[in-house]
Design an enzyme around this catalytic site. Structure first.
Site, short mmCIF file in Angstrom:
data_model
loop_
_atom_site.label_atom_id
_atom_site.label_comp_id
_atom_site.label_asym_id
_atom_site.label_seq_id
_atom_site.Cartn_x
_atom_site.Cartn_y
_atom_site.Cartn_z
N GLU A 242 -2.10 1.21 -0.43
CA GLU A 242 -3.52 1.36 -0.08
C GLU A 242 -4.29 0.05 -0.15
O GLU A 242 -5.26 -0.15 0.57
CB GLU A 242 -4.18 2.40 -1.00
N SER B 75 -4.27 7.11 -13.46
CA SER B 75 -3.51 8.37 -13.42
C SER B 75 -2.27 8.27 -12.55
O SER B 75 -2.22 8.83 -11.46
CB SER B 75 -4.41 9.50 -12.91
N LYS C 148 -7.29 7.09 -2.95
CA LYS C 148 -8.09 5.94 -3.36
C LYS C 148 -8.08 4.91 -2.24
O LYS C 148 -7.14 4.13 -2.12
CB LYS C 148 -7.55 5.36 -4.66
N ASP D 214 -8.91 2.03 -14.26
CA ASP D 214 -7.93 2.12 -13.18
C ASP D 214 -7.38 0.75 -12.83
O ASP D 214 -6.20 0.60 -12.48
CB ASP D 214 -8.60 2.76 -11.96
N PHE E 71 1.75 12.08 -5.96
CA PHE E 71 0.61 12.57 -6.73
C PHE E 71 0.33 14.03 -6.44
O PHE E 71 -0.06 14.79 -7.33
CB PHE E 71 -0.62 11.71 -6.47
N LYS F 226 -9.83 -1.78 -6.50
CA LYS F 226 -8.92 -2.27 -7.55
C LYS F 226 -7.51 -2.43 -7.01
O LYS F 226 -6.72 -3.23 -7.54
CB LYS F 226 -8.97 -1.35 -8.78
N SER G 205 2.86 1.12 -10.11
CA SER G 205 1.89 0.77 -9.07
C SER G 205 2.57 0.20 -7.83
O SER G 205 3.20 -0.86 -7.89
CB SER G 205 0.88 -0.26 -9.62
N ARG G 206 2.42 0.89 -6.71
CA ARG G 206 2.97 0.38 -5.45
C ARG G 206 2.29 -0.91 -5.04
O ARG G 206 2.92 -1.79 -4.45
CB ARG G 206 2.81 1.44 -4.36
N ASN G 207 0.98 -1.02 -5.32
CA ASN G 207 0.26 -2.24 -4.96
C ASN G 207 0.78 -3.44 -5.74
O ASN G 207 1.00 -4.51 -5.17
CB ASN G 207 -1.23 -2.03 -5.23
#
Length: 337
Positions: free
Chosen positions: A278, A135, A105, A241, A12, A188, A251-253
């Site tokens: 995260e 984003s 985040k 989001d 990012f 989230k 998305s890594r999550n």
């Protein structure tokens, strides 16, 4: 045109730098790791985290933290666990008129503090703002139309950041609800992990939709108890989001969740993703915050058991589905307890 330093050369941080340079800002990109800076200089891109996105020579690359001196805006784009440490390194070089903006985040492990609180503690002379919303770095860097919010306790500072970096591909709304924006952004990620587990188990759209809608309800419930406004969670830093993080392979999550659903432990999944997840840290923070505040968050509770106590994901789903009956309206449920 503004003079801006971006702290953190992850995906990012690089994406923001490339986007800001494209719109004629003078950009310095800092990393704590000299080898990361040298690799970007050598390859002309961040091959590991943002392959295929050229980093122009006009972006100054450095591992010298004094690069924050004399800047109009300094953007913290480091993982949540590193925000305090990087702020401590930067504080002696920052001008008092420099605005500090955070894009990470998460919440601080242990203290359970929001990252704006961390920055306010470490940078007492500087105004702090938070940029948040749907984003993904991969799309910001490519100039895909993206819309986020800029939140602060100081509206003038938020408006100034809006004026500086809003452009043809990045639309920014000012938001006064700093608590809600940060909690939505952090929590989230936990729901995105749950959505990934849903996909890894081979479950369907119905169950993912349930996780997302009940998940944002839980986040809003905690947020309101901590002083935020409920409508914030219907906005870009809330449901916006949440949607992008629960549905995108950027998305890594979500990717970590898929691996857990396929049978990996949380530790194995995080190792395979190979980057900061995260939601793992935020889950423990949310669990502690909710129990401290006496707020019921059943999805967070079950995710905590899966992530930290190796509970089987299917058992967690069963326990969620077999909870006592409730009314969907929070007010009706509260009044009938």
């Amino acid at each position: 045109m503004a003079d801006i330093t971006v702290l953190g050369a992850g995906g990012f941080g690089v994406a923001l730098s490339v986007m800001l340079e494209r719109f004629a800002h003078r950009v310095t990109l800092w990393s704590a790791f000299s080898e990361e800076i040298e690799a970007i200089k050598r390859d002309g891109e961040h091959k590991k985290l943002l392959p295929g996105v050229p980093v122009p020579d006009s972006i100054q690359l450095t591992d010298d933290i004094s690069c924050v001196a004399g800047k109009e805006l300094v953007i913290f784009a480091v993982p949540s666990f590193a925000v305090r440490q990087v702020a401590q390194k930067a504080v002696s070089y920052l001008d008092e008129n420099t605005i500090a903006a955070n894009v990470a985040k998460g919440l601080e492990r242990g203290t359970l503090k929001r990252l704006s609180q961390v920055l306010a503690e470490e940078l007492p002379r500087n105004k702090v703002v938070v940029l948040s919303g749907p984003s993904h770095a991969e799309e910001v860097a490519r100039g895909i139309p993206t819309t986020i919010v800029c939140a602060s306790d100081d509206r003038e500072s938020a408006q100034k950041v809006q004026d500086i970096i809003m452009n043809k591909t990045l639309r920014i709304y000012v938001n006064d609800d700093l608590i809600g924006v940060e909690l939505g952004a952090a929590l989230k990620n936990v729901i995105a992990l749950a959505a990934g587990i849903n996909d890894g188990l081979g479950l369907g759209d119905n169950s993912k939709a349930a996780l997302m809608t009940r998940g944002i309800t839980e986040i809003a419930r905690l947020g309101c108890a901590l002083g935020s406004q409920r409508e914030t969670f219907a906005g870009l830093s809330g449901i916006g989001d949440l949607i992008v993080t629960c549905t995108s392979m950027h998305s890594r999550n979500r990717r970590a969740g898929i691996l857990i659903g396929e049978g990996n432990t949380a530790a194995q999944a995080i190792e395979k993703v190979g980057m900061t997840v995260e939601g793992y840290i935020s889950c423990k923070c949310a669990y502690d915050l909710s129990h401290k505040a006496g707020i019921e968050m059943p999805i967070i509770d079950q995710m905590y058991e899966v992530l930290y106590n190796d509970k089987k994901a299917r058992d967690a789903i069963r326990d969620l589905m077999e909870r006592p009956k409730r009314h969907e309206s929070e007010m009706v449920w509260l009044l009938s307890r």
